[in-house]
Design a protein around this motif. Structure first.
Motif, PDB file in Angstrom:
ATOM      1  N   ASP A  43       0.863  -1.183   0.000  1.00 19.36           N
ATOM      2  CA  ASP A  43       0.000   0.000   0.000  1.00 19.36           C
ATOM      3  C   ASP A  43       0.898   1.231   0.000  1.00 19.36           C
ATOM      4  OD1 ASP A  43      -1.851   2.013   0.333  1.00 19.36           O
ATOM      5  OD2 ASP A  43      -2.891   1.036   1.989  1.00 19.36           O
ATOM      6  N   GLU A  44       0.964   1.899  -1.136  1.00 19.09           N
ATOM      7  CA  GLU A  44       1.853   3.047  -1.306  1.00 19.09           C
ATOM      8  C   GLU A  44       1.164   4.387  -1.012  1.00 19.09           C
ATOM      9  OE1 GLU A  44       5.114   3.006  -2.124  1.00 19.09           O
ATOM     10  OE2 GLU A  44       5.276   0.848  -2.428  1.00 19.09           O
ATOM     11  N   THR A  45      -0.065   4.355  -0.513  1.00 19.98           N
ATOM     12  CA  THR A  45      -0.762   5.615  -0.250  1.00 19.98           C
ATOM     13  C   THR A  45      -0.043   6.390   0.851  1.00 19.98           C
ATOM     14  OG1 THR A  45      -2.230   4.645   1.403  1.00 19.98           O
ATOM     15  CG2 THR A  45      -2.992   4.603  -0.902  1.00 19.98           C
ATOM     16  N   PRO A  46      -0.141   7.723   0.824  1.00 20.31           N
ATOM     17  CA  PRO A  46       0.524   8.531   1.854  1.00 20.31           C
ATOM     18  C   PRO A  46       0.086   8.159   3.278  1.00 20.31           C
ATOM     19  CG  PRO A  46      -0.170   9.929   0.044  1.00 20.31           C
ATOM     20  CD  PRO A  46      -0.751   8.572  -0.209  1.00 20.31           C
ATOM     21  N   THR A  47      -1.184   7.839   3.475  1.00 18.22           N
ATOM     22  CA  THR A  47      -1.660   7.479   4.815  1.00 18.22           C
ATOM     23  C   THR A  47      -1.004   6.186   5.281  1.00 18.22           C
ATOM     24  OG1 THR A  47      -3.766   8.564   4.420  1.00 18.22           O
ATOM     25  CG2 THR A  47      -3.701   6.948   6.199  1.00 18.22           C
ATOM     26  N   ALA A  48      -0.931   5.198   4.407  1.00 22.34           N
ATOM     27  CA  ALA A  48      -0.290   3.932   4.772  1.00 22.34           C
ATOM     28  C   ALA A  48       1.186   4.149   5.086  1.00 22.34           C
ATOM     29  CB  ALA A  48      -0.460   2.908   3.654  1.00 22.34           C
ATOM     30  N   GLN A  49       1.867   4.952   4.286  1.00 17.43           N
ATOM     31  CA  GLN A  49       3.278   5.238   4.524  1.00 17.43           C
ATOM     32  C   GLN A  49       3.475   5.933   5.869  1.00 17.43           C
ATOM     33  OE1 GLN A  49       5.963   4.212   2.465  1.00 17.43           O
ATOM     34  NE2 GLN A  49       4.198   3.009   1.848  1.00 17.43           N
ATOM     35  N   LEU A  50       2.604   6.875   6.195  1.00 18.01           N
ATOM     36  CA  LEU A  50       2.671   7.574   7.482  1.00 18.01           C
ATOM     37  C   LEU A  50       2.509   6.582   8.633  1.00 18.01           C
ATOM     38  CD1 LEU A  50       2.567  10.099   9.348  1.00 18.01           C
ATOM     39  CD2 LEU A  50       0.103  10.093   8.954  1.00 18.01           C
ATOM     40  N   LEU A  51       1.522   5.706   8.542  1.00 17.86           N
ATOM     41  CA  LEU A  51       1.269   4.752   9.616  1.00 17.86           C
ATOM     42  C   LEU A  51       2.405   3.746   9.764  1.00 17.86           C
ATOM     43  CD1 LEU A  51      -2.543   4.175   9.061  1.00 17.86           C
ATOM     44  CD2 LEU A  51      -1.444   5.521  10.863  1.00 17.86           C
ATOM     45  N   LEU A  52       2.935   3.255   8.644  1.00 16.85           N
ATOM     46  CA  LEU A  52       4.042   2.308   8.719  1.00 16.85           C
ATOM     47  C   LEU A  52       5.283   2.956   9.324  1.00 16.85           C
ATOM     48  CD1 LEU A  52       3.648   0.497   5.279  1.00 16.85           C
ATOM     49  CD2 LEU A  52       3.126  -0.426   7.558  1.00 16.85           C
ATOM     50  N   ARG A  53       5.572   4.171   8.921  1.00 16.14           N
ATOM     51  CA  ARG A  53       6.742   4.860   9.477  1.00 16.14           C
ATOM     52  C   ARG A  53       6.521   5.228  10.941  1.00 16.14           C
ATOM     53  NH1 ARG A  53      10.603   5.717   5.744  1.00 16.14           N
ATOM     54  NH2 ARG A  53       9.948   5.615   3.586  1.00 16.14           N
ATOM     55  N   SER A  54       5.303   5.606  11.302  1.00 17.05           N
ATOM     56  CA  SER A  54       5.010   5.900  12.711  1.00 17.05           C
ATOM     57  C   SER A  54       5.232   4.663  13.566  1.00 17.05           C
ATOM     58  CB  SER A  54       3.568   6.388  12.869  1.00 17.05           C
ATOM     59  OG  SER A  54       3.401   7.642  12.251  1.00 17.05           O
TER      60      SER A  54
END
Length: 134
Positions: A43-54
């Motif tokens: 999932d490359e969406t910005p929200t998914a990236q934010l959650l994975l990095r968080s």
């Protein structure tokens, strides 16, 4: 003659901290690969990236502090074990809301891994507390 006392290392804290810290760093360096390792889908969406990095920052921080506490024999070790278990409890509760949408592999890795992490956190805190009282 000076006598220096070496801290009593907590090897369970060191091991658990190293694993959680490495997991966190993997989510920071390669979030998609780490997510797939835990049974997630790409999932490359910005929200998914934010959650994975968080999640990566959280795990790197908690793992690093647990690792430090284990090496130094700190009185904070039980608290860092509980923080680690609490992070996994939050993941488990969040995952249970998606239970019916998860594959068997996702349930095993994601929810099963969280359950193991909770157990390690609680048992590690208990063991560290007993060790500090001795």
């Amino acid at each position: 003659r000076l006598v220096t006392m070496q801290p009593r290392r907590d090897w369970l804290a060191i091991g658990a901290g190293a694993i959680r810290g490495a997991s966190g760093v993997s989510f920071l360096i390669a979030p998609q690969a780490a997510n797939r390792l835990w049974g997630g889908e790409s999932d490359e969406t910005p929200t998914a990236q934010l959650l994975l990095r968080s999640m990566g920052y959280r795990d790197a921080l908690v793992g690093g502090m647990l690792l430090r506490a284990g090496f130094t024999g700190s009185s904070t070790t039980p608290g860092w074990f509980l923080a680690s278990g609490g992070a996994d409890l939050a993941d488990l509760i969040g995952g249970l809301g998606q239970h019916e949408h998860m594959s068997r592999d996702q349930k095993l890795r994601g929810l099963g891994g969280a359950a193991v992490g909770i157990a390690v956190g609680v048992l590690g805190a208990w063991q560290a507390k007993r060790r500090l009282a001795a």
